[in-house]
Design an enzyme around this catalytic site. Structure first.
Site, PDB file in Angstrom:
ATOM      1  N   GLN B 208       0.872  -1.156   0.002  1.00 34.34           N
ATOM      2  CA  GLN B 208      -0.132   0.047  -0.042  1.00 34.34           C
ATOM      3  C   GLN B 208       0.736   1.301  -0.089  1.00 34.34           C
ATOM      4  O   GLN B 208       0.366   2.377  -0.040  1.00 34.34           O
ATOM      5  CB  GLN B 208      -0.983   0.118   1.084  1.00 34.34           C
ATOM      6  CG  GLN B 208      -2.004  -0.936   1.233  1.00 34.34           C
ATOM      7  CD  GLN B 208      -2.729  -1.065   2.712  1.00 34.34           C
ATOM      8  OE1 GLN B 208      -2.567  -2.052   3.472  1.00 34.34           O
ATOM      9  NE2 GLN B 208      -3.473  -0.109   3.027  1.00 34.34           N
ATOM     10  N   PHE B 239      -6.009  -4.398   3.086  1.00 31.10           N
ATOM     11  CA  PHE B 239      -6.851  -3.942   4.433  1.00 31.10           C
ATOM     12  C   PHE B 239      -5.761  -3.577   5.704  1.00 31.10           C
ATOM     13  O   PHE B 239      -5.870  -3.664   6.754  1.00 31.10           O
ATOM     14  CB  PHE B 239      -7.333  -5.495   4.964  1.00 31.10           C
ATOM     15  CG  PHE B 239      -8.216  -6.042   4.144  1.00 31.10           C
ATOM     16  CD1 PHE B 239      -9.215  -5.429   3.585  1.00 31.10           C
ATOM     17  CD2 PHE B 239      -7.865  -7.192   3.454  1.00 31.10           C
ATOM     18  CE1 PHE B 239      -9.887  -6.047   2.523  1.00 31.10           C
ATOM     19  CE2 PHE B 239      -8.584  -7.940   2.542  1.00 31.10           C
ATOM     20  CZ  PHE B 239      -9.465  -7.444   2.213  1.00 31.10           C
ATOM     21  N   GLU B 243       0.741  -1.993   4.587  1.00 31.14           N
ATOM     22  CA  GLU B 243       1.028  -0.625   4.666  1.00 31.14           C
ATOM     23  C   GLU B 243       2.756  -0.870   5.143  1.00 31.14           C
ATOM     24  O   GLU B 243       3.352  -0.071   4.769  1.00 31.14           O
ATOM     25  CB  GLU B 243       0.123  -0.064   5.827  1.00 31.14           C
ATOM     26  CG  GLU B 243       0.761   1.464   6.071  1.00 31.14           C
ATOM     27  CD  GLU B 243      -0.263   2.391   6.836  1.00 31.14           C
ATOM     28  OE1 GLU B 243      -1.414   1.933   6.757  1.00 31.14           O
ATOM     29  OE2 GLU B 243       0.323   3.358   7.147  1.00 31.14           O
ATOM     30  N   ARG B 321      -6.141   6.597  17.459  1.00 33.80           N
ATOM     31  CA  ARG B 321      -7.113   6.606  16.609  1.00 33.80           C
ATOM     32  C   ARG B 321      -8.306   6.341  17.329  1.00 33.80           C
ATOM     33  O   ARG B 321      -9.329   6.240  17.322  1.00 33.80           O
ATOM     34  CB  ARG B 321      -7.070   6.049  15.166  1.00 33.80           C
ATOM     35  CG  ARG B 321      -8.301   6.231  14.208  1.00 33.80           C
ATOM     36  CD  ARG B 321      -7.880   5.939  12.925  1.00 33.80           C
ATOM     37  NE  ARG B 321      -7.563   6.986  12.067  1.00 33.80           N
ATOM     38  CZ  ARG B 321      -8.104   7.781  11.386  1.00 33.80           C
ATOM     39  NH1 ARG B 321      -9.653   7.896  11.360  1.00 33.80           N
ATOM     40  NH2 ARG B 321      -7.793   8.951  10.412  1.00 33.80           N
ATOM     41  N   ARG B 353      -7.968  -1.955   8.525  1.00 37.64           N
ATOM     42  CA  ARG B 353      -9.179  -1.143   8.297  1.00 37.64           C
ATOM     43  C   ARG B 353      -9.840  -0.554   9.493  1.00 37.64           C
ATOM     44  O   ARG B 353     -10.211  -1.333  10.373  1.00 37.64           O
ATOM     45  CB  ARG B 353     -10.008  -2.330   7.391  1.00 37.64           C
ATOM     46  CG  ARG B 353     -11.050  -1.359   6.572  1.00 37.64           C
ATOM     47  CD  ARG B 353     -12.017  -2.535   6.000  1.00 37.64           C
ATOM     48  NE  ARG B 353     -12.686  -2.113   4.853  1.00 37.64           N
ATOM     49  CZ  ARG B 353     -13.599  -2.575   3.945  1.00 37.64           C
ATOM     50  NH1 ARG B 353     -13.233  -4.042   4.046  1.00 37.64           N
ATOM     51  NH2 ARG B 353     -14.127  -2.059   3.065  1.00 37.64           N
ATOM     52  N   PHE B 355      -8.084   1.175  11.605  1.00 41.13           N
ATOM     53  CA  PHE B 355      -6.693   1.929  12.067  1.00 41.13           C
ATOM     54  C   PHE B 355      -6.830   2.094  13.938  1.00 41.13           C
ATOM     55  O   PHE B 355      -6.547   3.085  14.325  1.00 41.13           O
ATOM     56  CB  PHE B 355      -6.107   2.918  11.458  1.00 41.13           C
ATOM     57  CG  PHE B 355      -4.885   3.207  11.378  1.00 41.13           C
ATOM     58  CD1 PHE B 355      -4.033   2.415  10.890  1.00 41.13           C
ATOM     59  CD2 PHE B 355      -4.294   4.500  12.228  1.00 41.13           C
ATOM     60  CE1 PHE B 355      -2.522   2.752  10.935  1.00 41.13           C
ATOM     61  CE2 PHE B 355      -3.212   4.611  12.110  1.00 41.13           C
ATOM     62  CZ  PHE B 355      -2.163   3.774  11.655  1.00 41.13           C
ATOM     63  N   ALA B 577      -6.101   5.121   5.771  1.00 42.59           N
ATOM     64  CA  ALA B 577      -6.574   6.096   6.152  1.00 42.59           C
ATOM     65  C   ALA B 577      -8.068   6.464   5.270  1.00 42.59           C
ATOM     66  O   ALA B 577      -8.516   7.660   5.265  1.00 42.59           O
ATOM     67  CB  ALA B 577      -5.906   7.296   6.458  1.00 42.59           C
ATOM     68  N   GLU B 778     -12.844   2.697   5.075  1.00 45.11           N
ATOM     69  CA  GLU B 778     -12.991   2.100   6.332  1.00 45.11           C
ATOM     70  C   GLU B 778     -14.187   2.235   7.300  1.00 45.11           C
ATOM     71  O   GLU B 778     -14.609   1.188   7.952  1.00 45.11           O
ATOM     72  CB  GLU B 778     -11.792   2.616   7.389  1.00 45.11           C
ATOM     73  CG  GLU B 778     -10.374   2.400   7.035  1.00 45.11           C
ATOM     74  CD  GLU B 778      -9.456   3.266   7.461  1.00 45.11           C
ATOM     75  OE1 GLU B 778      -9.519   4.717   7.222  1.00 45.11           O
ATOM     76  OE2 GLU B 778      -8.570   3.137   8.333  1.00 45.11           O
TER      77      GLU B 778
END
Lengths: 264, 824
Positions: B208, B239, B243, B321, B353, B355, B577, B778
């Site tokens: 990603q 998902f 990352e 988050r 997904r 986060f 995000a 998300e």
């Protein structure tokens, strides 16, 4: 996989002969053994496929009202024949093993010889009081299952036939572990004119067993209510990542009542 | 030229076009990393993994590995030429263990062999001796050892929660365990490194975040970033699991390719993928709420314990988050959120997904549900009572007036200049340094409702959405029907739950909210489009191509989508995000408009008209005087020596965030949604089925309703899987026991609700986003909470107690909860 020799005899006699080699192993439908070999968890010197032996395939009814199933018969065929021979409880069991690919390859002889603690057939064999016929003798189900993956079979002994008394009513209920679809607990209930058999698979640390307390209660009153107050102790039940011993013990009661209700 | 109307020129946007690669996907022609034809001599890699969770390596005998058939090279930490690090943040994640191991499954060495199978067979021949130590595995272990990231808990607060709770007439309190989740992307992790002349490296990867791959590979090879190019055509699902988790493979391949001079490829076997890579963070969250007799929450306190695993990875922003979504959709005046980021000897939990948002949100929904239960109220009424106030103008009425920017009330102390504060992983969400621009921020005017982190909420539309969903789902009548049904059903019990989602959109690391694009118009009028976003099946490329087509007034088939490439668009942020289409759509729009304006100016001069009147629509360019086919217009522009290539750039306005103080405006806007789920529970076994789900979701003015609805369906199902069947189990040694589909259950088609209706809210984004759409990646994941609370509602029908269900709600947990509520 490790290297091995391969033979595909046409008769039981030839198969027995072929199995006399040290570390030789019979191969039924291969639904357990082949993955086991792939993971290098077994190292047979020779595989003796039983798939070419026509004399151990097929299903018929004998004069003692027993369903006689050849050890090399696949689940799909058993599911079909058991229905036409008046044993729908076995059809229910055989038609829900694995998936279509498994049911077209896997055999009852292979399943019983392997005696996986989560296999389905052992529950039916115990509940019906089946006789396991081999190339050299007949073994009562009660004497056949010896624990997890342990049976009374000797080296090189082949299951040629399974004789299951056809009950007046029967049903199999399993609680599937959702990922693998193997039973977390499976219960086969069989009602005969003079007795009731209850075989439980998937639950116990010592493999398939008969729940005799439930058999007695159901013998006098074949209803789900008759076993409502009964329970198996959690002690000795399997506890693993998919369920605790307590949960399995609880499910034994529920699946038994369901099987009784379904058999009625 | 300003043109935001969804009129004829914009017909490509809003169209429910299929995914750009749908045909390729279903015919098997779509190329993933492992499908790319490799040059002759390509070598294949596998990692040797640690077989204990914590300890020191006392001896490592790799002689049998080296002499195994087909093995060309064996690499250990000491062989690495430059950095031994694949961390996206704190430089605490060695590619290969260096003397110590920190989790069961940590890569210890790498094998380079002639084939994938040869490499995998060879790694098993290693003989490694360890001096094992007792691992810290659980949240309790970590708390006992005070093993954590950051110096202590983070606290975000507003008002006086403790005082408000103490003064409240009623209270609920409890604790909730929230399990992790394996990403289970269909395409596993994979990378292919292709050595170039003069030491350069090209990496094909399933990531990603190609810029992160480029950066980590450059670091590992001691090269400037210009010598490394990372390319991603598509991923087979990510998902969040791609990352940072692809760094190890890409770096390993690049190092091996540099050592051997040959292409090197690596893909994880599925079991290895489970065992090596990080997952969703599991949490324990305790709550204490004070409320009144109507169900109004007067004070609320959450303590979040987050299990981060062995390295920092993205855990700090994930845990942040979780705090930023702890209030979900409810206006809390006196609130305190405390967050502990615990370090354990397990896989390093990573992005997934939502986060951290889902984990933060679900205890809030639990609190509401528990209050409703205590007061015998319908939970929907308690939700409405505690919702934020509605936006000044409804979405149907058009956009709310733009809020003027105002300075923050005081300087953010401790802020530093970029080059002082930031580690060199500045393109990762794991970066800690924060650049706060006070002038860009704004604060609440008095009387304005704010989040627990002091951000005004001005775009709240859940009142209207809840009303409409209750109506379309026939909520009230079904609630009564279920009560009646349950009264006559002793064994099966049904439950119903409506849960809302309010999800903040933007990277909370403010500087990541930027994107670039590169657009070429060729002489024949065809267009090639490139941007920094990556395609992982979510349909980003399709949506952005619709934007490009709309800007030129063309059909989408004139626009060619190309692989994400750090050589075309540099310095990209991760596609994460939910920001993909927001950021890259705007960047592509800017690039297209630049070219469009050049063509317009050229033709306007030629035809003697005002450039502002030139229109691009229906495949033509219309100057008023003339109508040119687009290809003809392009040809003329080329002959007129007009540049037909442009870059585009976008940065999200109006955001500012101080994560230490917990103050600011971290989000450009919020995306909303609500779901009603009906479930039935078997009270004898704890098994359950989902019967019906109705979803109303806010994608703003959707760029592509077909793709957005697909994302909403998938998000809901994945969220439901997280909370129901997906259970991760580690044993006492720290070994992950659920590492294959035979033991770990993701939802299948047959697990979806029998009736499943997804409707898009028909408003548009109040914020000035690309065609007024909203991010959709998300937010729908958290609609799965309605499944969880529907199960809880069904359990509550069994007895007087409150179910207090933990997640995932496996049948065994459901049965235990039934027994608890009956015993209460």
């Amino acid at each position: 996989m490790y290297n091995f020799d391969f033979e595909r005899p046409k008769s039981v006699a030839d198969a027995v002969k072929a199995l006399q080699t040290e570390e030789a192993q019979p191969l039924g439908g291969g639904q357990t053994l082949i993955p086991t070999l792939k993971q290098r968890l077994a190292m047979p010197s020779k595989l003796v496929s039983l798939a070419g032996i026509d004399e151990i395939k097929g299903v018929c009814k004998d004069d003692q009202n027993r369903l006689c199933i050849g050890g090399g018969t696949v689940h799909r065929v058993i599911a079909e024949k058991a229905m036409s021979e008046g044993f729908p409880g076995l059809t229910g069991l055989a038609s829900k093993i694995g998936d279509p690919a498994v049911r077209n390859r896997g055999t009852i002889g292979g399943s019983l010889a392997n005696n996986d603690p989560s296999a389905c057939y052992p529950a039916a064999a115990m509940a019906t009081g089946a006789t396991i016929v081999t190339d050299r003798r007949e073994i009562a189900a009660d004497d056949y299952f010896k624990g997890l993956f342990e049976t009374a079979l000797e080296e090189g002994e082949i299951i040629t036939e399974v004789k299951m008394p056809i009950p007046e009513a029967s049903a199999y209920m399993k609680f599937e572990q959702p990922a693998s679809r193997f039973p977390l607990v499976g219960v086969f209930v069989a009602r005969f004119s003079d007795r009731v058999g209850v075989g439980v698979t998937g639950a116990s640390e010592s493999g398939v067993f008969r729940w005799t307390e439930a058999e007695r209660a159901l013998g006098s009153d074949f209803s789900a209510d008759a076993v409502k107050g009964l329970s198996v102790p959690a002690d000795g039940m399997i506890s693993d990542l998919h369920g605790t011993a307590e949960y399995r013990a609880h499910l034994v009661g529920v699946m038994t009542r369901r099987a009784v209700a379904a058999a009625q | 030229m300003k043109d935001e109307r969804p009129d004829r020129t914009a017909r490509a946007v809003r169209s429910p076009l299929p995914h750009d690669a749908a045909t390729l996907h279903v015919t098997g022609a779509a190329r993933y990393v492992d499908d790319i034809p490799v040059p002759a001599g390509c070598l294949h890699m596998a990692f040797g993994l640690s077989e204990i969770a914590r300890g020191t390596i006392t001896a490592m005998d790799l002689s049998a590995v080296r002499s195994a058939p087909g093995v060309r090279d064996v690499i250990t930490a000491g062989d690495l030429p430059f950095a031994n690090d694949v961390s996206p943040s704190a430089h605490d994640e060695p590619l290969l263990a260096d003397g110590e191991v920190f989790y069961f499954g940590q890569p210890v060495f790498a094998v380079v062999a002639d084939s994938h199978l040869a490499a995998r067979k060879a790694v098993r021949l290693a003989r490694i001796d360890y001096d094992a130590q007792t691992p810290i595995l659980t949240i309790d272990d970590a708390l006992a050892a005070d093993s954590r990231f950051e110096e202590g808990p983070r606290v975000y607060a507003k008002g006086d929660a403790d005082g408000a709770i103490a003064a409240a007439p009623r209270r609920v309190e409890g604790s909730m365990e929230i399990g992790g989740q394996e990403h289970f992307y269909l395409e596993g992790q994979a990378a292919l490194a292709l050595p170039q002349e003069d030491g350069d490296m090209v990496v094909q990867c399933s990531s990603q975040h190609p810029t992160e791959i480029q950066h980590k590979v450059a670091e590992a090879l001691g090269l400037p970033m210009h010598a490394v190019r990372a390319e991603v055509r598509r991923m087979g699902g990510a998902f969040g699991g791609k990352e940072s988790q692809g760094n190890a493979l890409a770096v390993a391949c690049a190092v091996a390719a540099a050592r051997t001079g040959r292409p090197c490829k690596m893909r994880y076997d599925r079991d290895d993928d489970f065992v090596i890579t990080g997952k969703r963070h599991d949490f324990r969250i305790t709550y204490r709420a004070g409320h009144d007799d109507d169900g109004r929450i007067l004070g609320l306190e959450f303590v979040q314990y987050c299990r981060c695993g062995w390295s920092q990875d993205l855990s700090l922003p994930v845990a942040d988050r979780a705090m930023l979504h702890a209030e979900n959709a409810y206006h809390l005046v006196d609130v305190r959120i405390e967050s502990h980021r615990l370090k354990t000897h397990t896989q390093s939990a990573t992005a997934f997904r939502g986060f951290g948002g889902p984990q933060g949100m679900i205890p809030m929904e639990r609190v509401i549900d528990e209050i409703a239960h205590a007061l015998s109220l319908d939970p929907v009424e308690v939700r409405r009572l505690n919702y934020y106030r509605a936006a000044a103008q409804s979405a149907e009425g058009g956009a709310a007036p733009a809020t003027p920017a105002a300075p923050l009330p005081r300087d953010i102390s401790g802020q530093k200049k970029v080059h002082d504060a930031l580690p060199d992983d500045i393109a990762s969400r794991g970066a800690l340094g924060e650049v706060v621009e006070p002038a860009a921020g704004r604060v609440a005017a008095s009387g304005e409702q704010t989040t627990p982190y002091h951000m005004p909420v001005t775009d709240f539309i859940l009142h209207e959405m809840t009303d409409r969903l209750c109506q379309s789902a026939d909520y009230t009548a079904r609630r009564a029907g279920i009560e009646a049904w349950n009264a006559q059903s002793p064994i099966l019990k049904k439950g119903l739950a409506l849960t809302p989602v309010k999800f903040g959109i933007s990277f909370t690391l403010t500087h990541l909210n930027q994107a670039g694009a590169l657009v070429h118009v060729y002489q024949d009028g065809s267009i090639q489009m490139n941007h920094g976003g990556t395609e992982m099946g979510q349909g980003l490329f399709r949506k952005v191509s619709q934007v490009a087509a709309s800007r030129f007034g063309l059909d989408v088939d004139r626009v060619r989508i190309t692989a994400t490439d750090t050589g075309k668009v540099p310095n990209t942020s991760a596609t994460a995000a939910s920001s993909g289409s927001d950021l890259n759509g705007m960047a592509v729009k800017a690039a297209c408009d630049t070219i469009r304006d050049r063509i317009a100016a050229f033709l306007a001069e030629k035809d003697g008209v005002d450039a502002a009147t030139v229109r691009f629509e229906d495949g033509a360019v219309i100057t008023g005087a003339e109508r040119y086919d687009f290809a003809e217009a392009v040809r003329l522009a080329y002959l007129g020596r007009v540049s037909l290539s442009a870059t585009g750039y976008y940065r999200t306005p109006d955001i500012v965030w101080d994560r230490i103080r917990g103050e600011g405006r971290p989000f450009f806007y919020f995306a909303y949604g609500a779901a009603v789920t009906e479930a039935v529970v078997d009270t004898l076994t704890g098994e359950y089925r989902l019967l019906r789900t109705d979803i109303l979701h806010d994608a703003g003015a959707s760029l592509n309703p077909a793709i957005d609805i697909g994302q909403i369906e998938g998000g809901y199902i994945q969220g439901t899987g997280w909370l129901t069947t997906e259970e991760l189990v580690w044993d006492a040694e720290g070994r992950l026991r659920t590492h294959a589909p035979s033991t770990y259950k993701i939802p299948a088609c047959s697990d979806r609700p029998d009736l499943f209706t997804v409707t898009l809210w028909d408003g548009e984004n109040f914020a000035d986003t690309i065609y007024r759409s909203k991010a959709v990646g998300e937010p729908p994941f958290m609609l799965g909470i309605s499944s969880f609370l529907a199960l809880s509602d069904a359990i509550a029908a069994c007895g007087p107690g409150y179910p207090a269900l933990d997640a995932p709600a496996t049948p065994e947990r459901v049965l235990a909860a039934i027994q608890r509520v009956r015993a209460a």
